[in-house]
Design a protein around this motif. Structure first.
Motif, PDB file in Angstrom:
ATOM      1  N   UNK A  33      53.931  42.554  35.132  1.00  0.00           N
ATOM      2  CA  UNK A  33      52.795  43.478  35.583  1.00  0.00           C
ATOM      3  C   UNK A  33      52.899  44.030  36.999  1.00  0.00           C
ATOM      4  N   UNK A  34      53.443  43.200  37.934  1.00  0.00           N
ATOM      5  CA  UNK A  34      53.657  43.744  39.070  1.00  0.00           C
ATOM      6  C   UNK A  34      54.453  44.974  39.148  1.00  0.00           C
ATOM      7  N   UNK A  35      55.313  45.463  38.210  1.00  0.00           N
ATOM      8  CA  UNK A  35      56.235  46.622  38.344  1.00  0.00           C
ATOM      9  C   UNK A  35      55.415  47.865  37.557  1.00  0.00           C
ATOM     10  N   UNK A 141      56.682  37.000  39.030  1.00  0.00           N
ATOM     11  CA  UNK A 141      55.895  36.067  38.468  1.00  0.00           C
ATOM     12  C   UNK A 141      56.273  34.749  38.650  1.00  0.00           C
ATOM     13  N   UNK A 142      55.500  33.775  38.904  1.00  0.00           N
ATOM     14  CA  UNK A 142      55.618  32.428  39.252  1.00  0.00           C
ATOM     15  C   UNK A 142      54.904  31.588  38.065  1.00  0.00           C
ATOM     16  N   UNK A 143      55.432  30.502  37.906  1.00  0.00           N
ATOM     17  CA  UNK A 143      54.976  29.492  36.855  1.00  0.00           C
ATOM     18  C   UNK A 143      54.636  28.279  37.254  1.00  0.00           C
ATOM     19  N   UNK A 144      53.319  27.973  36.919  1.00  0.00           N
ATOM     20  CA  UNK A 144      52.775  26.418  37.222  1.00  0.00           C
ATOM     21  C   UNK A 144      52.058  25.743  36.111  1.00  0.00           C
ATOM     22  N   UNK A 145      52.365  24.739  35.560  1.00  0.00           N
ATOM     23  CA  UNK A 145      51.464  24.170  34.423  1.00  0.00           C
ATOM     24  C   UNK A 145      50.137  23.976  34.936  1.00  0.00           C
ATOM     25  N   UNK A 146      49.065  24.368  34.181  1.00  0.00           N
ATOM     26  CA  UNK A 146      47.854  24.339  34.438  1.00  0.00           C
ATOM     27  C   UNK A 146      46.857  24.469  33.476  1.00  0.00           C
ATOM     28  N   UNK A 152      42.337  30.376  36.685  1.00  0.00           N
ATOM     29  CA  UNK A 152      43.694  29.583  36.491  1.00  0.00           C
ATOM     30  C   UNK A 152      44.674  30.155  35.322  1.00  0.00           C
ATOM     31  N   UNK A 153      45.759  30.435  35.745  1.00  0.00           N
ATOM     32  CA  UNK A 153      46.405  30.794  34.472  1.00  0.00           C
ATOM     33  C   UNK A 153      48.008  30.261  34.795  1.00  0.00           C
ATOM     34  N   UNK A 154      48.587  29.943  33.756  1.00  0.00           N
ATOM     35  CA  UNK A 154      50.030  29.140  34.101  1.00  0.00           C
ATOM     36  C   UNK A 154      51.218  30.237  34.706  1.00  0.00           C
ATOM     37  N   UNK A 155      50.934  31.414  34.597  1.00  0.00           N
ATOM     38  CA  UNK A 155      51.796  32.580  35.040  1.00  0.00           C
ATOM     39  C   UNK A 155      50.922  33.112  35.984  1.00  0.00           C
ATOM     40  N   UNK A 156      51.308  33.653  37.060  1.00  0.00           N
ATOM     41  CA  UNK A 156      50.700  34.483  38.066  1.00  0.00           C
ATOM     42  C   UNK A 156      51.717  35.011  39.021  1.00  0.00           C
ATOM     43  N   UNK A 157      51.279  35.913  40.078  1.00  0.00           N
ATOM     44  CA  UNK A 157      52.307  36.703  40.814  1.00  0.00           C
ATOM     45  C   UNK A 157      51.995  36.463  42.196  1.00  0.00           C
ATOM     46  N   UNK A 158      53.026  36.467  42.787  1.00  0.00           N
ATOM     47  CA  UNK A 158      53.111  36.133  44.385  1.00  0.00           C
ATOM     48  C   UNK A 158      53.929  37.139  45.054  1.00  0.00           C
ATOM     49  N   UNK A 159      53.665  37.409  46.241  1.00  0.00           N
ATOM     50  CA  UNK A 159      54.606  38.199  47.335  1.00  0.00           C
ATOM     51  C   UNK A 159      55.043  37.292  48.270  1.00  0.00           C
TER      52      UNK A 159
END
Ligand code: PHE
Length: 380
Positions: A33-35, A141-146, A152-159
């Motif tokens: 999504x970030x692209x 994209x980064x991934x955290x079980x949640x 909250x969503x288990x995939x989100x985006x960081x910079x």
């Protein structure tokens, strides 16, 4: 695997990944999504790029396509290459203690015992330093079980941002390297917050990260609440040392793109970022940060088609004054020269799914016909 587990009739759906060039029909990963320049996350990423390009004279290298599958370990060979893909480190490289919660199977997606889906973009810090980069931004994209809810969503985006200083940078000041980096970091991020939010109230909160010391969080005051927007700090010397930089000092920050985008675009639910619904995607335009999202119904529409003879004075706007959301779907003229129009009316509620029965009733004894009738009488 599933056959071995005993399943005998099954369907498997999932995102699949193939290294490929990008064009109108090929994409290496389904999402990223970030692209996308027309997606809120892509618009935000580009706005942050713009800030760094302007204020640091295009010094920052940008990465937004690094593989999200990373190792948990420091390897003696330093980089691991499996099937042509470069693996970098998620935990050991950024000094996350062996017993830190983020390492647990409960919080992180493990591919196997030593491989995870990155839970932060900090996973790439050490590798890029080792490769010689000294000013860089990593978006991914980064991934955290949640559990999943509106924030909250288990995939989100960081910079992630990293900037390395040389002794000559701080020697001219009266500060030591750490103080100098901390001050430059805070000025940089306050400027970024103003670039994104305009005049905004902010505060710094001391915190702890395994990979920075001192560590801070930046909060901004937004809609009567203090909102944590990023974590940052002066990079632990050990990470720089492992990257072959013994005399330097560096800062690093990591920000959550969804968090910021929800505030900037008024997006009320984190799940909307994944929507392919045109009513969502069409609201955002490349380069336009200030656009406010207009909510739409998540309930299904109920369609009613209605046809009637029209006279010369009838125009479509007459109908649109009475009922919004109509679409001409048929236009017919008979041998006598009489014309009939058929319109499709879309009924949709913001609160619930509508039933056919209630809409029939609304339409048959309701306002629309009466008003149309009045309109025609008035014109006759
Ligand atoms: N990786 C941290 C997180 O995901 C953010 C961070 C990055 C903090 C860089 C300090 C320095 O929360």
């Amino acid at each position: 695997t599933l056959l071995r587990e005993g399943y005998t009739n099954f369907l498997v759906t999932g995102d699949v990944y193939r290294r490929d060039s990008i064009d109108s029909t090929h994409y290496p990963v389904f999402h990223q999504l970030h692209r996308r320049d027309n997606h809120p996350l892509g618009i935000l990423k580009n706005a942050i790029y713009e800030y760094f390009d302007t204020n640091y004279n295009n010094q920052f290298q940008k990465f937004d396509d690094l593989c999200p599958i990373v190792t948990t370990k420091m390897c003696c060979c330093r980089l691991v290459v499996i099937d042509g893909t470069l693996f970098v480190q998620n935990f050991d490289d950024v000094l996350v203690p062996a017993d830190h919660v983020s390492r647990s199977y409960n919080d992180t997606y493990y591919v196997d015992a030593d491989t995870v889906l990155r839970c932060h973009t900090s996973a790439h810090q050490a590798t890029l330093l080792r490769e010689g980069y000294t000013n860089f931004l990593v978006t991914g994209d980064v991934y955290r079980r949640d559990s999943i809810d509106s924030t909250h969503y288990p995939v989100f985006h960081q910079m992630e941002g990293v900037r390395v200083f040389n002794p000559s940078d701080w020697n001219a000041s009266s500060m030591d390297g750490t103080l100098y980096a901390a001050q430059e970091l805070k000025a940089c991020l306050e400027g970024l917050a103003r670039h994104l939010f305009g005049a905004v109230e902010m505060r710094w909160v001391d915190t702890y990260f395994p990979f920075t010391n001192p560590s801070f969080e930046l909060e901004i005051y937004f809609q009567e609440k203090w909102l944590e927007v990023l974590g940052c700090g002066v990079m632990e010397q050990e990470i720089l040392k492992r990257g072959g930089k013994t005399d330097n000092v560096a800062w690093a920050f990591g920000l959550g793109l969804e968090r910021l985008a929800m505030v900037l675009f008024d997006i009320p639910d984190i799940r909307l970022f994944w929507s392919t619904d045109k009513r969502f995607t069409s609201q955002f335009t490349k380069g336009q940060l200030g656009i406010k999202f207009k909510p739409f119904s998540k309930y299904p529409p109920c369609y009613k088609d209605m046809s009637f003879w029209i006279n010369d004075s009838f125009t479509e706007n007459n109908l649109c004054e009475i009922v919004r959301g109509v679409q001409l779907i048929d236009n017919f003229t008979n041998k006598k020269g009489m014309t009939s129009h058929c319109y499709r009316i879309t009924y949709r509620s913001m609160e619930r799914s509508l039933t056919d029965e209630e809409i029939n009733e609304l339409q048959m004894c309701g306002k629309i016909l009466t008003q149309l009738h009045h309109y025609h009488s008035a014109n006759e």
